[in-house]
Structure formats: C-alpha cells, structure tokens
Design an enzyme around this catalytic site. Structure first.
Site, PDB file in Angstrom:
ATOM      1  N   ARG A 101      51.688  26.853  44.711  1.00  0.00           N
ATOM      2  CA  ARG A 101      52.574  27.549  43.589  1.00  0.00           C
ATOM      3  C   ARG A 101      53.691  28.098  44.326  1.00  0.00           C
ATOM      4  O   ARG A 101      53.431  28.760  45.308  1.00  0.00           O
ATOM      5  CB  ARG A 101      51.680  28.661  43.063  1.00  0.00           C
TER       6      ARG A 101
ATOM      7  N   SER B 243      49.915  28.755  36.518  1.00  0.00           N
ATOM      8  CA  SER B 243      48.962  29.553  35.825  1.00  0.00           C
ATOM      9  C   SER B 243      49.662  30.801  34.981  1.00  0.00           C
ATOM     10  O   SER B 243      50.313  30.734  34.055  1.00  0.00           O
ATOM     11  CB  SER B 243      47.954  29.975  36.648  1.00  0.00           C
ATOM     12  N   HIS B 244      49.202  31.820  35.282  1.00  0.00           N
ATOM     13  CA  HIS B 244      49.772  33.336  34.849  1.00  0.00           C
ATOM     14  C   HIS B 244      50.990  33.602  35.568  1.00  0.00           C
ATOM     15  O   HIS B 244      51.287  34.802  35.026  1.00  0.00           O
ATOM     16  CB  HIS B 244      48.429  34.255  35.105  1.00  0.00           C
TER      17      HIS B 244
ATOM     18  N   ASP C   9      46.450  32.937  29.315  1.00  0.00           N
ATOM     19  CA  ASP C   9      47.460  32.818  30.208  1.00  0.00           C
ATOM     20  C   ASP C   9      48.068  31.629  29.860  1.00  0.00           C
ATOM     21  O   ASP C   9      47.954  30.809  29.048  1.00  0.00           O
ATOM     22  CB  ASP C   9      46.857  33.081  31.575  1.00  0.00           C
TER      23      ASP C   9
ATOM     24  N   ASP D 107      48.433  28.738  31.421  1.00  0.00           N
ATOM     25  CA  ASP D 107      47.806  27.090  31.297  1.00  0.00           C
ATOM     26  C   ASP D 107      46.307  27.278  30.427  1.00  0.00           C
ATOM     27  O   ASP D 107      45.750  26.309  30.484  1.00  0.00           O
ATOM     28  CB  ASP D 107      47.541  26.747  32.462  1.00  0.00           C
TER      29      ASP D 107
ATOM     30  N   ASP E 217      43.537  29.022  30.872  1.00  0.00           N
ATOM     31  CA  ASP E 217      42.190  28.963  31.508  1.00  0.00           C
ATOM     32  C   ASP E 217      41.488  30.382  31.767  1.00  0.00           C
ATOM     33  O   ASP E 217      40.592  30.493  31.839  1.00  0.00           O
ATOM     34  CB  ASP E 217      42.231  28.307  32.766  1.00  0.00           C
ATOM     35  N   ARG E 218      42.674  31.624  31.234  1.00  0.00           N
ATOM     36  CA  ARG E 218      42.331  32.888  31.581  1.00  0.00           C
ATOM     37  C   ARG E 218      42.157  33.397  30.258  1.00  0.00           C
ATOM     38  O   ARG E 218      42.905  32.854  29.124  1.00  0.00           O
ATOM     39  CB  ARG E 218      43.181  33.810  32.118  1.00  0.00           C
TER      40      ARG E 218
ATOM     41  N   THR F   2      36.049  33.499  45.663  1.00  0.00           N
ATOM     42  CA  THR F   2      36.987  33.457  44.668  1.00  0.00           C
ATOM     43  C   THR F   2      37.501  32.000  44.440  1.00  0.00           C
ATOM     44  O   THR F   2      38.083  31.405  45.425  1.00  0.00           O
ATOM     45  CB  THR F   2      38.168  34.457  44.839  1.00  0.00           C
TER      46      THR F   2
ATOM     47  N   GLU G 123      34.544  35.119  36.527  1.00  0.00           N
ATOM     48  CA  GLU G 123      35.190  35.749  37.668  1.00  0.00           C
ATOM     49  C   GLU G 123      36.123  37.006  36.712  1.00  0.00           C
ATOM     50  O   GLU G 123      36.336  36.929  35.954  1.00  0.00           O
ATOM     51  CB  GLU G 123      36.257  34.816  38.075  1.00  0.00           C
TER      52      GLU G 123
ATOM     53  N   SER H 185      38.866  37.844  37.556  1.00  0.00           N
ATOM     54  CA  SER H 185      40.219  37.664  37.227  1.00  0.00           C
ATOM     55  C   SER H 185      40.579  36.866  35.675  1.00  0.00           C
ATOM     56  O   SER H 185      41.303  36.077  35.546  1.00  0.00           O
ATOM     57  CB  SER H 185      41.004  36.726  38.423  1.00  0.00           C
TER      58      SER H 185
ATOM     59  N   LYS I  56      37.729  26.933  34.118  1.00  0.00           N
ATOM     60  CA  LYS I  56      37.436  27.975  33.253  1.00  0.00           C
ATOM     61  C   LYS I  56      38.100  27.929  31.818  1.00  0.00           C
ATOM     62  O   LYS I  56      39.344  27.342  32.049  1.00  0.00           O
ATOM     63  CB  LYS I  56      38.125  29.351  33.796  1.00  0.00           C
TER      64      LYS I  56
HETATM   65  C1  G16 Z   1      43.066  30.899  40.412  1.00  0.00           C
HETATM   66  C2  G16 Z   1      41.692  30.278  40.430  1.00  0.00           C
HETATM   67  C3  G16 Z   1      40.601  31.202  39.945  1.00  0.00           C
HETATM   68  C4  G16 Z   1      40.584  32.607  40.950  1.00  0.00           C
HETATM   69  C5  G16 Z   1      42.123  32.903  40.891  1.00  0.00           C
HETATM   70  C6  G16 Z   1      42.227  34.279  42.062  1.00  0.00           C
HETATM   71  O1  G16 Z   1      43.209  31.224  38.881  1.00  0.00           O
HETATM   72  O2  G16 Z   1      41.627  29.303  39.439  1.00  0.00           O
HETATM   73  O3  G16 Z   1      39.276  30.748  40.144  1.00  0.00           O
HETATM   74  O4  G16 Z   1      39.931  33.594  40.539  1.00  0.00           O
HETATM   75  O5  G16 Z   1      43.063  32.159  40.995  1.00  0.00           O
HETATM   76  O6  G16 Z   1      43.501  34.353  42.243  1.00  0.00           O
HETATM   77  P1  G16 Z   1      43.618  35.324  43.636  1.00  0.00           P
HETATM   78  O7  G16 Z   1      43.589  34.299  44.636  1.00  0.00           O
HETATM   79  O8  G16 Z   1      45.339  35.383  43.183  1.00  0.00           O
HETATM   80  O9  G16 Z   1      42.957  36.552  43.286  1.00  0.00           O
HETATM   81  P2  G16 Z   1      44.453  30.794  38.156  1.00  0.00           P
HETATM   82  O10 G16 Z   1      44.383  31.123  36.907  1.00  0.00           O
HETATM   83  O11 G16 Z   1      45.603  31.381  38.859  1.00  0.00           O
HETATM   84  O12 G16 Z   1      44.474  29.180  38.183  1.00  0.00           O
END
Ligand code: G16
Length: 582
Positions: free
Chosen positions: A29, A121-122, A292, A294, A296-297, A361, A380, A382, A393
């Site tokens: 990212r 993602s978010h 979010d 994509d 998944d949240r 995580t 999680e 998050s 997720k």
């Molecule tokens: C990603 C992972 C999640 C994880 C999160 C943690 O979320 O897919 O499993 O909990 O990162 O983020 P950080 O390292 O910033 O605490 P996502 O939704 O961004 O893909």
C-alpha cells in the site's frame, strides 16, 4: 460474447529496482503517485508472477479491485504482463470491480491458482490518496508471510519484466477473449462482478427469514435497516442482495463505487462513518451497517446507534452460529481472533467446548486453520468478521449474519448484547478520548490510533516499552490509577507459531497481561502508506452484573491512564490526542 484476436509476441523491458516494495499487513500500500512511477507497478506485478514459480505457466488468476483511482490502469498493466509471462487465463471483474470477499469466492469456486486484488482497503482514494496491490493464494486467502517475503526478495533484484504493450481490452464489457501469445493460448474472461458472491450468500443464509424480518407484516412492522457502502466496492453487491430482500433504495446509501469514494475515508468506524451514526441516532432505524472500500470490513449498529464493538460482534455471532443454515450443515469447528481483539469470543469457545485460537493481526493467519478444518468463525478488532465460507473477512457476510441471528432470536441488537453479557460477562475494550485527559469527553470505541507519527519516534517509544516490560522485576509489578490496581502477570513481544505448518511470526505487538485478565497492547500498524501509526488497545473483563451496563469509559479509565503513563506516548509522539476514534 467471445472473440479471438490476432497472435501477439511479448517484449522484455529493462527496469530498475525500487526499494521498499515490501507487502505490509495486507499487500503493498502506497500513495497513488508512488505506483504511477515508471515501471513501479510493472515491477511488483512481475514479482508476484515470478513468485508463483512452477505454477505460473498456464495458470488461472482472478483480477479485480475496489474501483479506486488507478485501478483500471493497473488492471490493463496486469493483463499485459500476465499474458507475456505465460498465464493461461485471467478472470477479471467487469469495470475492474471485485470486492475482496468476491475475489476470494471466485478463486475458490473456479479453483484458480490465486488472484490479484487492487485495493488500499479502508485508506482514502483518488490521485492524491492511496492505492494497493495484494496477492491472494489458491485457497482464496491473503498470501502468507513466506509468499510475500518471496515477492519482496524478487523486487530487490528485478532487472526486467515481460509485457505485451499492444493488448488493449475493454474491461467494461462482459466478454471472453482468446489471444495467441508467443504461440500459447491466453484467455481473458470479463465477468459480472456480483453474481458468484451473491449466489454464495444465498447458499449460506436463510434469505426467506431475513426477508420476512425486513418486511411489514400483519403482526409487526418491518425491522428498518440503513446500509452505507461509503462509495466503496460493496454498492453493487448491497443493491443486488438488499433489493432481493425487499429493501428499497432509500435505505441503501452511497452505493455507487467512486474512484475517490466521493471524498469519504471509507473506513467503517465511529469516526469515519459518522453520517451513518447520526442518521441512525436520529432516524427510525433498528439496524445500521457500513463497509470499507474493498468490502471486507463492517460496522454494526443497533437502534439509536447502539455500537457493537467488533470483538462483541464476533462473540455474539459465535454464540448464535447455529441459527445460520451454513453452520447447521458444516457444524462449528472452532473460533479464533487476532491477538489485540478483546477476549469475548474466548468465553463462548470455553462454554461450548469448541476449539479456540489466538493469532497475530492479519487475516492471513486464519487461513491454515480453516484449510485443515479447525476453524469456522473468526474476527479482528479492526472491524473484520468472517467464516470459512471464504478466506477473507467479509463485510456483507457479517451484516447478513447479524440479520439472520436477529430474525432467529426476535430481539433488538441492544437486547442481544445485554443478554449475551449476562451469560458470558463483558469485555470492555478501549474507550477513545477526544482529548486524552478530559474524561467527560470519552466515547466508546475499540482502539486509540495515533496516525502518521514520526517513524523514528514511534520506534523509540516501542523500544522503550519493550525494554521496560522485559525487565524480570516488571512481572508482579502493581500498577495503579484512580484507586484501581492491576498486577502484571506476563509481558512480552507477542510471537506465534502456526499450529499447522509451524511457521513463526515474531514481534507482533507488545503485550502486558494482568492477573485479572485485563490487557494493554501496543503495536505499529502495517497498513499505513506513510509515517507510523501507533495502535493502543485496552481490554478489561467484568462479570459483576452491576458493572455490565456501565459506561465503558469509566470502567477503562484507570487502565487507559496506566497505559499512557507507562508508554510515555505523549512525550514520544508530541500528541495529546489520537487521530482516530474507532
Ligand atoms: C488488514 C488486514 C487485517 C488486519 C488489518 C490490521 O485489514 O486484512 O486482517 O486486521 O489490516 O491493520 P493494521 O496493521 O493497520 O493494524 P484491511 O481491511 O486493511 O485489509
């Protein structure tokens, strides 16, 4: 529509190494501008393909993303590079759109060798915001550390990449195109982005009883929902599913995927989904959900914006899984959560005599447990919740799971939570201050985030906490605040050995565990695109009926202050308040 085009030949292009193409918690990212540098995206895609090794020639991969800015350009590059590298077939979402859960669904359904997900993602989108590329393996899940490390190693020495510059495919049209590349067949299947995922949801949930819940009937008014896609990828999925469930468009908000998410920060939490919170607080709604960028949240709210923490959401679903047809068929194999997630689900596992796992995580750590049939449901803090139906997720899944449970129990969201706490006790999970030392302004949340801190200072702070907690005399130490005392039982930098393949993950977060089960955790985020984000998590368990409905901020105040003092967070970061309240 099917078409065959004229044979083409690949080219090899010399490139230069870009430092720092190391995937974080979930993929690479960076700012869009970083991906737009000459050869930058091409290098990373080439490295992903090379990491496939023997599987590469003739393989099938899924490609799609959350529709953010630069997504379509990235899809075009992937098509050209994949063709030149001997990939046999690409399954691409129409318009380049596929939610992260949809990619996982399609990889599994069509048994492909993996997929490339284009999302940050978010994180916000647009020319001045973020982009991301993530590889998912043939089980449909995010690549584990050994694969991402392999990709990273390749990026460090890459001299050239292969490409066919003159392939140009209209990905807005559903079609199937066959091309002969260097004498080999190559196919591109542009598919409907929504069909496969929606079909899976219909198989998992009791759509008929959810539909009944959401409709007016002679004996009760409709259970009113408000769903907010935050202009992310879930819009078309939400539209298709909720129309089928009889919900009209006025209850579906921000459902057009936009390249910049309409300026929203597409992270479903109390800060960034404030519009949803306010609409539910003031409106006639019984239930709200947001997703979010994509997909998944998820965030779940009850009437008057009663907030369900992700840790509680996981525990409630765990306790009620049998109401969902999918789990009636598969049985409940086990539960898991990530280490910083509050320990509410642990108590459900103990009561049900089910297997339970704690992992670092990152969703990728759940995959092996699901693959060997030990894990049905996990989550999680998050805002991630999901099951073994796929290996990501899944925001919409979580929302439908809640609606299925509500239809089964016939209770409000708030009453479901209150009844759950009466049985299992309650894990209070960090309150978040607007101003750290004005306790009257605290609101319930799940985590303190200090975003975009100076990386060196954040590292120094983590180092100093680690030095402190690793002193032998720290164990047994009594930490006090506001008349409350906590005795340190254990403190470490969390490490994990995967029970399936024995792979190890070290330095996964600083943990201070207290004798009464309360916990303070510090870790650095792995999903930011610049600087450092410090996350501070606080988890405190109470089972005294007099405390269950208390304000979380009051229950947690002593532990919050202990954590702030012990970490010297203000001194190291110069921050008086967190950036984000989640
Ligand atoms: C990603 C992972 C999640 C994880 C999160 C943690 O979320 O897919 O499993 O909990 O990162 O983020 P950080 O390292 O910033 O605490 P996502 O939704 O961004 O893909």
């Amino acid at each position: 529509m099917s078409a065959t085009t004229a044979p083409v030949t690949s080219l090899t292009v010399n490139t230069r190494v870009y430092e720092g193409q190391k995937p974080g918690t979930s993929g690479l990212r960076k700012a869009v501008k970083v991906f737009q540098q000459e050869h930058y995206t091409e290098n990373f895609v080439q490295a992903i393909l090379q990491a496939l090794g023997d599987q590469l020639i003739g393989c099938t991969l899924v490609v799609g993303g959350d529709g953010r800015f630069y997504g379509k350009e990235a899809v075009a590059k992937i098509i050209r590079i994949a063709a030149a590298n001997g990939v046999g077939k690409l399954i691409v979402g129409q318009n380049g759109i596929l939610s992260t859960p949809a990619v996982s669904t399609i990889i599994r359904k069509y048994k492909t060798q993996g997929g490339i997900v284009l999302t940050a993602s978010h994180n916000p989108g647009g020319p001045d915001a973020d982009f991301g590329i993530k590889f998912n393996c043939d089980n449909g899940g995010p690549a584990p550390d050994n694969v991402t490390n392999k990709i990273y190693e390749i990026t460090k020495t890459l001299q050239c990449y292969k490409i066919i510059p003159d392939i140009s495919i209209d990905i807005d049209k559903i079609q199937n195109i066959s091309i002969e590349v260097d004498g080999r067949p190559f196919t591109i299947d542009i598919i409907d982005s929504v069909n496969d995922y929606v079909e899976l949801m219909r198989e998992i949930f009791d759509f008929a009883s959810i539909k009944k819940l959401l409709q007016d009937s002679a004996d009760k008014p409709a259970f009113k929902v408000l769903i907010n896609s935050m202009n992310g990828v879930t819009g078309p999925y939400v539209k298709r599913i909720f129309s089928e469930l009889g919900v009209d468009d006025t209850s579906l908000v921000n459902i057009k995927p936009l390249e910049d998410f309409g300026g929203l920060h597409p992270d479903p939490n109390l800060t960034y989904a404030k519009d949803l919170v306010n609409a539910i607080k003031e409106g006639p709604y019984d239930f709200g959900a947001a997703f979010d960028g994509d997909g998944d949240r998820n965030m779940i709210l009850g009437k008057k914006a009663f907030f369900v923490t992700p840790s509680d959401s996981l525990a409630v679903l765990a306790a009620n899984l049998k109401l969902i047809p999918y789990f009636q068929k598969t049985g409940i194999k086990g539960y898991a959560r990530s280490m910083p997630t509050a320990a509410a689900v642990d108590r459900v596992a103990t009561k049900n005599g089910a297997k339970f796992f704690e992992v670092p995580t990152g969703w990728k750590y759940f995959g092996n447990l699901m693959d060997v049939g030990d894990l049905s449901l996990c989550g999680e803090e998050s805002f991630g919740t999901g099951s073994d139906h796929i290996r990501e997720k899944d925001g919409i899944w979580a929302c439908l799971a809640w609606l299925n449970v509500i239809a089964g129990l016939g209770k409000s969201v708030e009453n479901i939570l209150l009844d759950h706490w009466k049985v299992y006790g309650r894990n209070f999970f960090t309150s978040v201050p607007l101003l750290l030392f004005q306790i009257s302004e605290l609101i319930i949340g799940s985590r303190y985030d200090y975003e975009n801190c100076d990386s060196a200072s954040a590292d120094k702070m983590m180092q100093s906490i680690e030095t402190l907690i690793q002193k032998p005399e720290f164990i047994g130490r009594k930490l006090q605040h506001g008349g409350k005392e906590y005795i340190v039982k254990q403190a470490d930098n969390y490490s994990y050995t995967d029970p399936v393949d024995s792979s190890k993950a070290t330095k996964q977060g600083l943990r201070i565990l207290f004798v009464d089960g309360s916990r303070i955790i510090f870790r650095l985020s792995g999903t930011g695109s610049s600087g450092a984000t410090i996350r501070m998590y606080i988890d405190s368990y109470e089972n005294d009926p007099a405390t269950l409905e208390k304000d979380a901020q009051l229950v947690l105040k002593p532990l919050i202050n202990i954590a702030l003092e012990l970490s010297e967070l203000r001194q190291y970061t110069g921050r008086d308040a967190p950036t984000v309240i989640t």
